[in-house]
Write an enzyme that holds these catalytic residues in place. Sequence first.
Site, PDB file in Angstrom:
ATOM      1  N   ARG A 120      70.650  56.542 -66.815  1.00 21.73           N
ATOM      2  CA  ARG A 120      70.769  54.761 -66.321  1.00 21.73           C
ATOM      3  C   ARG A 120      72.219  54.638 -66.446  1.00 21.73           C
ATOM      4  NH1 ARG A 120      70.259  51.388 -70.749  1.00 21.73           N
ATOM      5  NH2 ARG A 120      68.943  53.260 -71.625  1.00 21.73           N
ATOM      6  N   TYR A 153      67.932  34.768 -47.888  1.00 23.05           N
ATOM      7  CA  TYR A 153      66.638  35.705 -48.559  1.00 23.05           C
ATOM      8  C   TYR A 153      65.699  35.035 -49.218  1.00 23.05           C
ATOM      9  CZ  TYR A 153      64.077  39.457 -49.402  1.00 23.05           C
ATOM     10  OH  TYR A 153      62.856  40.560 -50.206  1.00 23.05           O
ATOM     11  N   ASP A 197      76.329  38.670 -49.117  1.00 20.33           N
ATOM     12  CA  ASP A 197      75.331  39.525 -49.021  1.00 20.33           C
ATOM     13  C   ASP A 197      75.983  39.909 -47.042  1.00 20.33           C
ATOM     14  OD1 ASP A 197      73.090  40.771 -47.700  1.00 20.33           O
ATOM     15  OD2 ASP A 197      71.628  39.753 -49.565  1.00 20.33           O
ATOM     16  N   LYS A 249      68.312  48.511 -45.955  1.00 19.85           N
ATOM     17  CA  LYS A 249      68.495  48.609 -44.509  1.00 19.85           C
ATOM     18  C   LYS A 249      69.595  49.651 -44.045  1.00 19.85           C
ATOM     19  CE  LYS A 249      65.686  44.757 -45.425  1.00 19.85           C
ATOM     20  NZ  LYS A 249      65.325  44.833 -47.433  1.00 19.85           N
TER      21      LYS A 249
HETATM   22  C1  3LM Z   1      63.384  41.361 -45.678  1.00 20.42           C
HETATM   23  N1  3LM Z   1      64.834  42.131 -46.671  1.00 20.42           N
HETATM   24  O1  3LM Z   1      62.744  42.052 -44.778  1.00 20.42           O
HETATM   25  P1  3LM Z   1      65.477  44.936 -51.427  1.00 20.42           P
HETATM   26  N2  3LM Z   1      69.983  41.106 -49.208  1.00 20.42           N
HETATM   27  C2  3LM Z   1      68.976  40.567 -47.570  1.00 20.42           C
HETATM   28  C3  3LM Z   1      67.927  41.259 -47.767  1.00 20.42           C
HETATM   29  O2  3LM Z   1      67.236  40.884 -46.410  1.00 20.42           O
HETATM   30  C4  3LM Z   1      66.242  41.877 -49.042  1.00 20.42           C
HETATM   31  C5  3LM Z   1      67.228  41.896 -49.643  1.00 20.42           C
HETATM   32  C6  3LM Z   1      68.827  41.593 -49.836  1.00 20.42           C
HETATM   33  C7  3LM Z   1      63.588  42.034 -46.882  1.00 20.42           C
HETATM   34  C8  3LM Z   1      62.798  42.493 -47.173  1.00 20.42           C
HETATM   35  S1  3LM Z   1      61.057  41.240 -48.096  1.00 20.42           S
HETATM   36  C9  3LM Z   1      58.986  41.151 -48.653  1.00 20.42           C
HETATM   37  C10 3LM Z   1      61.399  42.508 -47.178  1.00 20.42           C
HETATM   38  C11 3LM Z   1      69.647  39.627 -47.207  1.00 20.42           C
HETATM   39  C12 3LM Z   1      65.201  42.193 -48.096  1.00 20.42           C
HETATM   40  C13 3LM Z   1      66.953  42.623 -51.307  1.00 20.42           C
HETATM   41  O3  3LM Z   1      65.571  44.509 -53.323  1.00 20.42           O
HETATM   42  O4  3LM Z   1      66.348  46.299 -51.602  1.00 20.42           O
HETATM   43  O5  3LM Z   1      64.001  44.712 -50.466  1.00 20.42           O
HETATM   44  O6  3LM Z   1      66.526  43.797 -51.018  1.00 20.42           O
HETATM   45  O7  3LM Z   1      64.134  39.940 -44.911  1.00 20.42           O
END
Ligand code: 3LM
Length: 401
Positions: free
Chosen positions: A58, A111, A183, A208
Amino acid sequence: MTHSKHVETKTIHAGKIKDAQFGALSTPIYQTSTFIFDNVQQGAARFMGEEEGFIYGRLGNPTVRELERRMAALELTEDAAAFGSGMGAVSATLLANLSQGDHIVASAALYGCTFALLNHKFPQFGIEVSFVDMTDEEAIRAAIKPNTKVIYFETPINPNLVIIDIAKITSIAKEHQLVSIVDNTFMSPALQTPAEFGIDLIIHSATKYLNGHGDVIAGITCGSKEQIENIKLTTLKDMGAVMSPNDAWLIIRGLKTLSVRVERHCSNAQKVAEFLETHPRIRCVNYPGLPSHQGFPLIGKQMQAGGGIMAFEIEGTFDDAVAFMNSLEMCSIAVSLGDAESLIQHPASMTHSPYEEEERASAGISETLVRLSVGLENIEDIICDLTQALEKMDKRIKQVS
Ligand code: 3LM
């Protein structure tokens, strides 16, 4: 060569830790929860920070560390911290910079889960948030208060693809001594390196484009040595949203093809956007690569191309938008983005469902808005699938009316 400034070379070489033991080309996966000390004194020295070395998974892992070094090199920052999800990165990065009684200026459109964290959770801990249109400099200035500590945004914005001028935000942040956080998930460092414009911290959902193959949930934050150390020693260590070594390895592998993948994502998306823009059943297309887009003038300055994602409004009702999406044969109806497969989703009912109806309207997310992450398939096949689904929707509209 290891100091190349070219992103195509850097995605492959920069930040690599040479395997001194066996010379493995591919990064070893250190699948271990803990690390053995030579003696008690060494353990104590590591805990005190007097000796370099790993302690416990961790608190750090060699495979994860290599990914952090690679991401710092790509984002032109001193260091980086890896997390178990993009939201792990968002929450830990923000909380490391905030205390009770502080205030954040954030983009009105974000988001969905980031919005939920800021709008629903943070106020429960006495952290206040003002949501503003980040394209409106006056509105940003008006929202800043004596207790404002952080300015937070995405560019392009998920899901409406509005572009925010990073340099304008950082100049306001510097004037008011705010920590600026962006972001960069939608662009990736292959297209945009916000550190060049003075941003303090850069966040990614590594789920992504960085990984790119739809098989990992992960996050990364890049920034100064001081900022990253603060995050690692507080909200990463003590809240614990760490990345697994296996996931770090998959992302390192994904990163090596980032530039070529992003190039194809962009060229496919450009053609899809141009096709949709002239289609009679599409009301508007939000894609930064179209000259009609609000952010187009920043291409070549802040970002290298329009990216692989677009949002478009169906010329019809919510039911028509649903009929269109349900008629697609190759594009998958799924949230997430940046994968090899073309993914389509409905922000109002999916990724942005944490927004109330009114909040969605002010964030520019209508009931007929559809988001498409254009994949790496042959462009003719993508356009063919969209065409047949739009034709089916058109027939349905004509039958109903
Ligand atoms: C999506 N987005 O489909 P994770 N910042 C941005 C994002 O697009 C996302 C995160 C942070 C999507 C996920 S929706 C349930 C699915 C600009 C995620 C968060 O924690 O790795 O999912 O990232 O737009």
